[in-house]
Enzyme design. Structure first.
Site, short mmCIF file in Angstrom:
data_model
loop_
_atom_site.label_atom_id
_atom_site.label_comp_id
_atom_site.label_asym_id
_atom_site.label_seq_id
_atom_site.Cartn_x
_atom_site.Cartn_y
_atom_site.Cartn_z
N GLY A 192 0.77 -1.24 0.00
CA GLY A 192 0.00 0.00 0.00
C GLY A 192 0.79 1.28 0.00
N GLY A 247 3.29 -3.67 -3.94
CA GLY A 247 3.27 -3.83 -5.38
C GLY A 247 3.63 -2.51 -6.03
CB CYS A 256 -16.38 5.91 -28.01
SG CYS A 256 -15.66 5.92 -29.65
CD GLU A 257 -17.07 4.61 -22.19
OE1 GLU A 257 -17.69 5.37 -21.43
OE2 GLU A 257 -17.53 3.55 -22.64
C1 LIG Z 1 -3.10 -5.22 -3.87
C2 LIG Z 1 -2.53 -5.86 -2.67
C3 LIG Z 1 -1.26 -5.52 -2.23
C4 LIG Z 1 -0.39 -4.48 -2.90
O1 LIG Z 1 -0.91 -3.20 -2.87
P1 LIG Z 1 0.02 -1.98 -3.40
O2 LIG Z 1 -0.78 -0.79 -3.15
O3 LIG Z 1 0.26 -2.23 -4.85
O4 LIG Z 1 1.28 -2.03 -2.61
C5 LIG Z 1 -0.76 -6.18 -1.13
N1 LIG Z 1 -1.47 -7.12 -0.47
C6 LIG Z 1 -2.71 -7.46 -0.87
C7 LIG Z 1 -3.46 -8.51 -0.13
C8 LIG Z 1 -3.29 -6.85 -1.97
O5 LIG Z 1 -4.52 -7.19 -2.35
#
Ligand SMILES: *Cc1c(COP(=O)(O)O)cnc(C)c1O
Length: 435
Positions: free
Chosen positions: A238, A290, A358-359
């Protein structure tokens, strides 16, 4: 922070001129910097000094096989949310024994696939799911390692569409209920409890919500450590990235001028705030970021189709659309937009940068100030390495874009642009319409 920069007014990724990449492979094309991913990985891996830290990269952010191989070689395990992602990690040579399987609706087939390939743990989101995992593990004759995903009920202070750790979100088990589940665990013969997990949301720009969530979960983690000897606490992903970029302004430390609260959340700030809470738990810590690992490591190259002058407004129509990069349309995601060839002698242009779809939501930026650009000229949407290609679709029957990976002066296409034949390969005209 990342390896995109101008050399002689031409935008480069590491040592590669991006205009050359666009000429070779066409547009729209995603380009990723392997060195930026490696830098981000190392910063994250060292942000909690003294603790046993494992990184499970959230594959959904960017699931390209070459990116997965690169992260595997850097030492990452993976955070997986589908059977398809499990297969991608295996195809990339990744290691399921360092990976976790999450998601609110795992099918029996997916659970079996994860167990057969020796996944480190399945992250459980509900009591019925725990019963299902127990059942599948029983039929395989091997115990399933699990961790409980709890919902700590904190406000992540991010966009509502990417908030996941608040009461009312579909994710995780409320803490009160989690206490009951871990008592019920004793009766399930085919699961073993390995950890606790949580993930409160995406694109967080403040450390406060992470601190609140860890503080709320810590007593539960300590209790399960005593009662079940759990091995790890995954605090999810996150961490947000800065989608405003220094490139356009040319100032490297632009955010030094900002109030502290508005500065980007860095792994260093994150680690420093969380270390005192995590240290006493005496368990392995998993991080599932991620976006942080890949967002600023990627750009989307695009070409200008037209500069359309409307009623007191200009529209820069480009050849990338919301089908290629959905973030702005889906959750107001912001991307810096810069020309591949910088020309400071040109006039400024204020325009909406829009795609050909087209949006009306097919808009990357409103009233954005840019250098004047015309038909055929190239630009880059910055920080597009996360939730870019992985969310791309064929809407408007546009082929999926190409992807290129750069390392130093080397670059290679790692996904070819889709052809019309590939796009329609699974379709057929039924017999009753023939003839
Ligand atoms: C999407 C997700 C992440 C990664 O989130 P990021 O914002 O990309 O770091 C980590 N753990 C779970 C369970 C997720 O669903």
């Amino acid at each position: 922070m990342h390896h995109f920069h101008y050399t002689n007014q031409n935008l480069h990724c590491e040592s590669v001129d991006l205009a050359a990449v666009a000429r070779l492979y066409g547009t729209p094309t995603y380009v990723y910097s392997a060195t930026t991913i490696a830098d981000n990985y190392r910063r994250l891996a060292t942000c909690l000094p003294g603790l046993d830290v494992g990184i499970c990269y959230a594959v959904k952010a960017n699931s390209n096989l070459a990116v997965l191989r690169h992260l595997h070689q850097l030492g990452a395990g993976f955070d997986l949310v589908s059977g398809g992602e499990i297969r991608r990690v295996l195809a990339a040579g990744g290691d399921l024994s360092r990976s976790v399987f999450a998601g609110v609706g795992k099918s029996e087939d997916e659970i079996r696939l994860a167990l057969e390939h020796g996944v480190m743990a399945l992250h459980v989101e509900s009591e019925p799911e725990l019963a299902r995992i127990n059942h599948v593990a029983g039929t395989l004759g091997r115990p399933a390692p699990v961790a409980l995903r709890i919902n700590p009920d904190v406000d992540a202070k991010t966009h509502a569409k990417i908030t996941t750790g608040k009461r009312g979100n579909k994710f995780g088990i409320p803490l009160a209920q989690a206490e009951r589940i871990h008592e019920a665990l004793g009766k399930l013969r085919h699961v073993t409890l390995r950890g606790v997990q949580m993930h409160i949301g995406s694109q967080l720009t403040e450390v406060g919500p992470f601190v609140d969530a860890v503080a709320k979960a810590a007593p539960f983690v300590a209790e399960l450590r005593r009662a079940h000897g759990i091995e790890y606490f995954s605090i999810g992903g996150g961490m947000g990235v800065v989608y405003d970029d220094a490139l356009a302004s040319g100032r490297a430390e632009w955010w030094d001028a900002k109030p502290v609260a508005q500065r980007p959340l860095t792994p260093e700030v994150y680690g420093e705030a969380l270390l005192p809470l995590l240290q006493p738990l005496d368990v392995r810590i998993l991080l599932e970021h991620g976006r942080f690992l890949v967002a600023n490591a990627g750009v989307l190259l695009s070409r200008v189709e037209h500069l359309k002058r409307g009623d007191g407004k200009a529209f820069l129509v480009i050849d990338a659309g919301m089908n290629d990069l959905l973030r702005p349309a889906l959750y107001d995601g912001r991307h810096e937009i810069v020309p591949l060839q910088r020309d400071t002698s040109r006039r400024a242009l204020v325009a909406d940068v829009v795609g050909p779809i087209c949006e009306s939501s097919d808009c990357f930026a409103r009233d954005r100030q840019l250098q004047e650009l015309g038909e055929g000229e190239l630009l880059a949407l910055m920080s597009a390495g996360a939730y870019g290609f992985s969310m791309a679709s064929r809407y408007n029957s546009r082929p999926l874009p190409a992807e290129v990976l750069v390392q130093g002066s080397a670059f290679e296409m790692v996904t070819a642009r889709e052809t019309f034949a590939q796009m329609t390969a699974n379709e057929k005209i039924p017999a009753f319409l023939e003839g």
